[in-house]
Design an enzyme around this catalytic site. Structure first.
Site, mmCIF file in Angstrom:
data_model
loop_
_atom_site.group_PDB
_atom_site.id
_atom_site.type_symbol
_atom_site.label_atom_id
_atom_site.label_comp_id
_atom_site.label_asym_id
_atom_site.label_seq_id
_atom_site.Cartn_x
_atom_site.Cartn_y
_atom_site.Cartn_z
ATOM 1 N N GLU A 242 33.358 43.893 38.031
ATOM 2 C CA GLU A 242 34.831 44.354 38.363
ATOM 3 C C GLU A 242 35.899 43.557 37.852
ATOM 4 O O GLU A 242 35.744 42.219 37.936
ATOM 5 C CB GLU A 242 35.011 45.124 39.549
ATOM 6 C CG GLU A 242 34.085 46.194 40.014
ATOM 7 C CD GLU A 242 34.266 46.724 41.224
ATOM 8 O OE1 GLU A 242 34.688 48.072 41.134
ATOM 9 O OE2 GLU A 242 34.372 46.023 42.187
ATOM 10 N N CYS B 82 42.274 38.910 38.278
ATOM 11 C CA CYS B 82 41.234 38.300 39.277
ATOM 12 C C CYS B 82 40.044 38.806 38.346
ATOM 13 O O CYS B 82 39.795 39.854 38.283
ATOM 14 C CB CYS B 82 41.426 38.879 40.685
ATOM 15 S SG CYS B 82 39.826 38.409 41.540
ATOM 16 N N CYS C 286 25.996 37.821 42.851
ATOM 17 C CA CYS C 286 26.334 36.410 43.270
ATOM 18 C C CYS C 286 25.217 35.900 43.863
ATOM 19 O O CYS C 286 24.499 36.608 44.678
ATOM 20 C CB CYS C 286 27.516 36.187 44.149
ATOM 21 S SG CYS C 286 28.083 34.600 44.429
ATOM 22 N N CYS D 82 27.387 34.504 50.851
ATOM 23 C CA CYS D 82 28.250 34.473 51.932
ATOM 24 C C CYS D 82 28.264 35.449 52.910
ATOM 25 O O CYS D 82 28.216 36.854 52.444
ATOM 26 C CB CYS D 82 29.763 34.070 51.506
ATOM 27 S SG CYS D 82 29.901 32.682 50.531
ATOM 28 N N CYS E 235 30.680 38.908 52.564
ATOM 29 C CA CYS E 235 31.286 39.182 51.053
ATOM 30 C C CYS E 235 30.237 40.209 50.569
ATOM 31 O O CYS E 235 28.963 40.101 50.468
ATOM 32 C CB CYS E 235 31.403 37.867 50.108
ATOM 33 S SG CYS E 235 31.634 38.365 48.540
ATOM 34 N N CYS F 66 39.977 41.334 48.115
ATOM 35 C CA CYS F 66 39.002 40.396 48.377
ATOM 36 C C CYS F 66 37.686 40.527 48.825
ATOM 37 O O CYS F 66 37.822 41.185 49.775
ATOM 38 C CB CYS F 66 39.464 39.169 48.960
ATOM 39 S SG CYS F 66 41.016 38.449 48.359
HETATM 40 N N1 SAH Z 1 32.705 32.294 44.487
HETATM 41 C C1 SAH Z 1 34.119 32.103 44.559
HETATM 42 C C2 SAH Z 1 35.079 33.367 44.291
HETATM 43 C C3 SAH Z 1 34.986 34.162 45.477
HETATM 44 S S1 SAH Z 1 35.947 35.416 45.837
HETATM 45 C C4 SAH Z 1 34.429 31.479 45.855
HETATM 46 O O1 SAH Z 1 33.532 31.599 46.878
HETATM 47 O O2 SAH Z 1 35.433 31.017 46.083
HETATM 48 C C5 SAH Z 1 37.659 34.771 46.233
HETATM 49 C C6 SAH Z 1 37.695 34.654 47.793
HETATM 50 O O3 SAH Z 1 37.448 36.005 48.629
HETATM 51 C C7 SAH Z 1 36.635 33.901 48.387
HETATM 52 O O4 SAH Z 1 37.386 32.794 49.285
HETATM 53 C C8 SAH Z 1 35.925 34.622 49.380
HETATM 54 O O5 SAH Z 1 35.115 34.023 50.294
HETATM 55 C C9 SAH Z 1 36.768 35.628 49.846
HETATM 56 N N2 SAH Z 1 36.391 36.880 50.609
HETATM 57 C C10 SAH Z 1 34.687 37.385 50.035
HETATM 58 N N3 SAH Z 1 34.531 38.451 50.733
HETATM 59 C C11 SAH Z 1 35.816 38.941 51.391
HETATM 60 C C12 SAH Z 1 36.210 39.697 52.457
HETATM 61 N N4 SAH Z 1 35.344 40.513 52.923
HETATM 62 N N5 SAH Z 1 37.254 39.740 52.836
HETATM 63 C C13 SAH Z 1 38.167 38.607 52.906
HETATM 64 N N6 SAH Z 1 37.699 37.708 51.740
HETATM 65 C C14 SAH Z 1 36.669 37.733 51.342
#
Ligand code: SAH
Length: 369
Positions: free
Chosen positions: A97, A110, A117, A121, A124, A346
């Site tokens: 996406e 974005c 991934c 985390c 996420c 996000c």
């Molecule tokens: N792998 C990269 C890009 C990830 S997405 C990174 O970790 O930075 C961008 C941001 O969204 C990251 O800070 C991630 O931790 C955050 N994120 C992921 N899942 C989320 C959620 N469910 N709610 C809010 N932020 C989230």
């Protein structure tokens, strides 16, 4: 060249220096790269035939060894707030996406760097999908091309609609370094998309060697996904912290900034999870941890997704967390939730990942499904 393996070169992913090298190899003048880049990224041609200021011979050689292939749009959605999301097809067959967020005076794209991934985390949804593959450089810059084309169809200021690009879609950009770097360079090149280096942001969960490599090769903006003010908590939220703990991560960022030779800041992303990392004690620890660290803090209230066990904190506690940091002297923004009616916020990007890690299976078991 990979022509001997039967696979054609993915020309969209060639940055200026790579294209110059290829042309030299073909016995051509390197400046032809400039013409070709304009055809690819300003005029958006789909075939070499259309490159009318290039000799017929070179056009047919290129057609033989290379291809121009941008990701195919599988689906498109528009949110009530103007946010747009595209589901794109990866070469691997999975889908990923991309999201465009229009705001007054700027437009942020974005982009995804991987399908799925590997980092997992805990909050996420991309992580829960498991991992399928890296996107190629052409598939990464191809996202910008697809978006600019779609967004400018009815306007003439072609390249100015996307003013910012953030690598905050699916995937961990620094674990796909070799493809992310040329794509980022093309975003910043005037013959590509001409976006300022301060407005191309690579966001990482904390791949320290990747930050060090980045410093040696480019000067984009850098964001880190911190999410916790101490290692014990961060270990549980961002598992790569066990390999590269907070102190090492912040050191690598300081080195990155020092190498830039100009005053810049790191964006610290902090997703607020109700009752987990959003308490006054966490704000106090964070303020202490980041003392003297040149940064801006970006608070992201958790965006829920099916199967997640976390909750978004109330507006009041988000504001209280922000105010504590502001009082401690930090520039602190709350990232407003955009596009959540189309699951474009996000951490809500999932695409359709053919998982190679069996993680989806494991999560289904844990959820008792
Ligand atoms: N792998 C990269 C890009 C990830 S997405 C990174 O970790 O930075 C961008 C941001 O969204 C990251 O800070 C991630 O931790 C955050 N994120 C992921 N899942 C989320 C959620 N469910 N709610 C809010 N932020 C989230």
């Amino acid at each position: 060249m990979t022509a001997d393996t039967g696979e054609k070169l993915d020309l969209l992913g060639y940055d200026r220096s790579a294209l110059e090298a290829l042309l030299t190899q073909l016995g051509e003048k390197p400046y032809r790269a400039q013409q070709i880049l304009k055809w690819l990224h300003h005029r958006f041609v789909d075939s070499f035939d259309e490159m009318t200021d290039i000799s017929r011979t070179l056009r047919s050689t290129l057609a033989e060894i290379a291809e121009i292939r941008e990701p195919r749009i599988l689906q498109e959605k528009q949110s009530a707030d103007g946010t747009r999301k595209w589901l794109l097809e990866a070469r691997s067959g999975s889908a990923f996406e991309m999201v465009f967020i229009p705001e007054a005076g700027r437009g942020t794209l974005c982009v995804s760097s991987q399908v799925g991934c590997a980092l997992d985390c805990s909050f996420c949804s991309t992580g829960k999908q498991g991992f399928n593959s890296n996107l190629g450089a052409g598939e990464i810059i191809g996202q910008v091309r697809v978006a600019v084309k779609a967004l400018t169809a009815a306007r003439d200021d072609r390249n100015r609609v996307v003013t910012n690009v953030v690598f905050m879609g699916m995937g961990e950009p620094l674990l796909n370094f070799d493809n992310v770097l040329p794509a980022a360079r093309l975003m910043m090149d005037d013959l590509g998309y001409g976006i300022s280096k301060r407005k191309v942001t690579i966001s990482t969960a904390g791949v320290v060697p990747g930050i060090r490599r980045l410093a040696a090769h480019t000067d984009t903006a850098l964001a880190i996904s911190l999410h916790a003010p101490n290692d014990a908590l961060r270990d549980t939220l961002v598992p790569i912290n066990r390999k590269y703990p907070i102190a090492e991560l912040l050191d690598a960022c300081r080195e990155y900034l020092a190498g830039l030779g100009e005053k810049r800041t790191i964006t610290v992303e902090y997703t607020l999870l109700d009752g987990v990392n959003d308490q006054p004690v966490h704000a106090a620890q964070l303020a202490e941890l980041l003392q003297g660290f040149a940064c801006k803090i970006n608070l992201i209230p958790f965006n829920p997704f099916p199967g997640s066990n976390y909750r978004r904190p109330s507006g009041i506690s988000v504001r209280a967390f922000q105010e504590r940091l502001v009082a401690a002297g930090y520039s602190t923004m709350v990232r407003t939730t955009r596009g959540d009616d189309i699951d474009a916020a996000c951490g809500q990007l999932v695409g359709s990942v053919h998982d190679r890690t069996r993680r989806q299976e494991r999560y289904r078991k844990i959820a008792g499904a």
